[in-house]
Design a protein around this motif. Structure first.
Motif, mmCIF file in Angstrom:
data_model
loop_
_atom_site.group_PDB
_atom_site.id
_atom_site.type_symbol
_atom_site.label_atom_id
_atom_site.label_comp_id
_atom_site.label_asym_id
_atom_site.label_seq_id
_atom_site.Cartn_x
_atom_site.Cartn_y
_atom_site.Cartn_z
ATOM 1 N N ARG A 79 0.830 -1.215 0.000
ATOM 2 C CA ARG A 79 0.000 0.000 0.000
ATOM 3 C C ARG A 79 0.863 1.263 0.000
ATOM 4 O O ARG A 79 0.349 2.363 -0.172
ATOM 5 N N ILE A 80 2.165 1.103 0.204
ATOM 6 C CA ILE A 80 3.083 2.245 0.268
ATOM 7 C C ILE A 80 4.242 2.000 -0.695
ATOM 8 O O ILE A 80 4.875 0.946 -0.666
ATOM 9 N N ARG A 139 -6.504 3.543 -0.559
ATOM 10 C CA ARG A 139 -5.929 2.242 -0.909
ATOM 11 C C ARG A 139 -4.403 2.255 -0.942
ATOM 12 O O ARG A 139 -3.781 1.201 -0.867
ATOM 13 N N GLY A 140 -3.800 3.416 -1.078
ATOM 14 C CA GLY A 140 -2.343 3.439 -1.134
ATOM 15 C C GLY A 140 -1.793 4.841 -1.270
ATOM 16 O O GLY A 140 -2.529 5.811 -1.475
ATOM 17 N N VAL A 141 -0.467 4.929 -1.153
ATOM 18 C CA VAL A 141 0.210 6.216 -1.303
ATOM 19 C C VAL A 141 1.556 5.982 -1.979
ATOM 20 O O VAL A 141 2.263 5.012 -1.679
ATOM 21 N N GLY A 182 -8.498 5.989 -4.739
ATOM 22 C CA GLY A 182 -8.050 6.233 -3.375
ATOM 23 C C GLY A 182 -6.555 6.059 -3.187
ATOM 24 O O GLY A 182 -6.098 5.720 -2.095
ATOM 25 N N VAL A 183 -5.779 6.299 -4.248
ATOM 26 C CA VAL A 183 -4.316 6.231 -4.160
ATOM 27 C C VAL A 183 -3.749 7.631 -4.318
ATOM 28 O O VAL A 183 -4.040 8.315 -5.310
ATOM 29 N N ARG A 184 -2.958 8.072 -3.370
ATOM 30 C CA ARG A 184 -2.363 9.408 -3.401
ATOM 31 C C ARG A 184 -0.966 9.375 -4.021
ATOM 32 O O ARG A 184 -0.267 8.372 -3.942
ATOM 33 N N VAL A 185 -0.570 10.494 -4.630
ATOM 34 C CA VAL A 185 0.769 10.630 -5.215
ATOM 35 C C VAL A 185 1.373 11.954 -4.759
ATOM 36 O O VAL A 185 0.763 13.014 -4.942
ATOM 37 N N HIS A 231 5.431 11.352 7.331
ATOM 38 C CA HIS A 231 4.315 12.261 7.595
ATOM 39 C C HIS A 231 3.339 12.265 6.423
ATOM 40 O O HIS A 231 2.119 12.273 6.617
ATOM 41 N N ILE A 232 3.870 12.257 5.205
ATOM 42 C CA ILE A 232 3.006 12.228 4.023
ATOM 43 C C ILE A 232 2.133 10.977 4.037
ATOM 44 O O ILE A 232 0.936 11.040 3.735
ATOM 45 N N VAL A 233 2.722 9.843 4.388
ATOM 46 C CA VAL A 233 1.943 8.604 4.453
ATOM 47 C C VAL A 233 0.766 8.759 5.409
ATOM 48 O O VAL A 233 -0.344 8.313 5.133
#
Length: 254
Positions: A79-80, A139-141, A182-185, A231-233
């Protein structure tokens, strides 16, 4: 996202900024896989922190797919993803001998830093979006490593600055592409950090570089990069942005 028991991938995780990210993720309870072209160095760190080490060439789709399978077998789907793999290289467009920079020198840096990172993202993202959504639909980053050279490229940094500029420009469109899942970048653009490369420089050169940073007047620490990545996570609202981590540094032409 909570880090405890989450499967995390760190490219270029055997040394430098990536190694410190690995250490802090492991201390936070994540199940970490180190992906690095130097398997021996990766395994040494993995033994130290209780991580999983895999040889991986991010420019090769086959190598990345094999590494992802190994990571998934060890820790489950990731997920990371934190991309720290990359190379440097400085060469003027036209040298003192009047000869043009070889095209292969430019292509090599772009292939590793930009195309390789994109290759890692595209193959990892397919596994992330297939997972069940967590709280708030996440869902992930994915976190990439650019550089202040993306904005302030110096003489001789055409290839490096272009590769890191590409990563900064990728951040928002990739975040928009993956938002529906739901995945961040995010991307971090570090300034002058005390990595193995700078450790090799004479002390007086290190001090001269540090003096160019407004505050704090020292080279950045790998721990500070890793702290920001973690922190971003954990901060769900951070998405689609590039964060300069540079002590207000603006690089001069040379």
């Amino acid at each position: 996202m909570q880090l405890q028991e989450q499967a995390a991938l760190v490219t270029g995780g055997a040394s430098g900024l990536g190694a410190e990210v690995v250490r802090q993720l492991a201390r936070a309870g994540a199940r970490v896989t180190i992906l690095d072209i130097n398997l021996e160095l990766a395994q040494t760190l993995a033994n130290e922190v209780g991580a999983h080490a895999v040889a991986c060439d991010i420019t090769s789709s086959d190598s990345v797919q094999q590494a992802l399978r190994s990571a998934s077998e060890a820790h489950g789907p990731a997920r990371i993803l934190i991309n720290c793999a990359g190379i440097g290289g400085a060469r003027r467009l036209v040298g003192k001998d009047g000869q043009a920079m070889p095209l292969d020198d430019f292509s090599r840096v772009i292939n590793v830093n930009l195309i390789g990172t994109f290759n890692m993202i595209r193959l990892t993202a397919t596994g992330m979006i297939a997972q069940e959504a967590m709280a708030d639909g996440e869902r992930g980053v994915i976190i990439n490593t650019a550089s202040v050279a993306a904005y302030d490229g110096q003489i001789g940094q055409a290839a490096y600055a272009a590769s890191k500029g590409g990563l900064t420009s990728l951040t928002l469109p990739l975040a928009r592409d993956l938002a529906q899942f739901g995945v961040r970048v995010m991307t971090i653009a570090p300034g002058l950090f005390l990595t193995p490369l700078l450790y090799q420089l004479p002390e007086e050169v290190q001090q001269s570089l540090a003096a160019s940073i407004p505050f704090p007047k020292r080279l950045g620490k790998a721990e500070e990069f890793a702290q920001l990545a973690l922190h971003i996570v954990g901060n769900l609202s951070l998405n689609g942005e590039v964060i300069r981590l540079d002590g207000a540094l603006r690089l001069p032409p040379r």
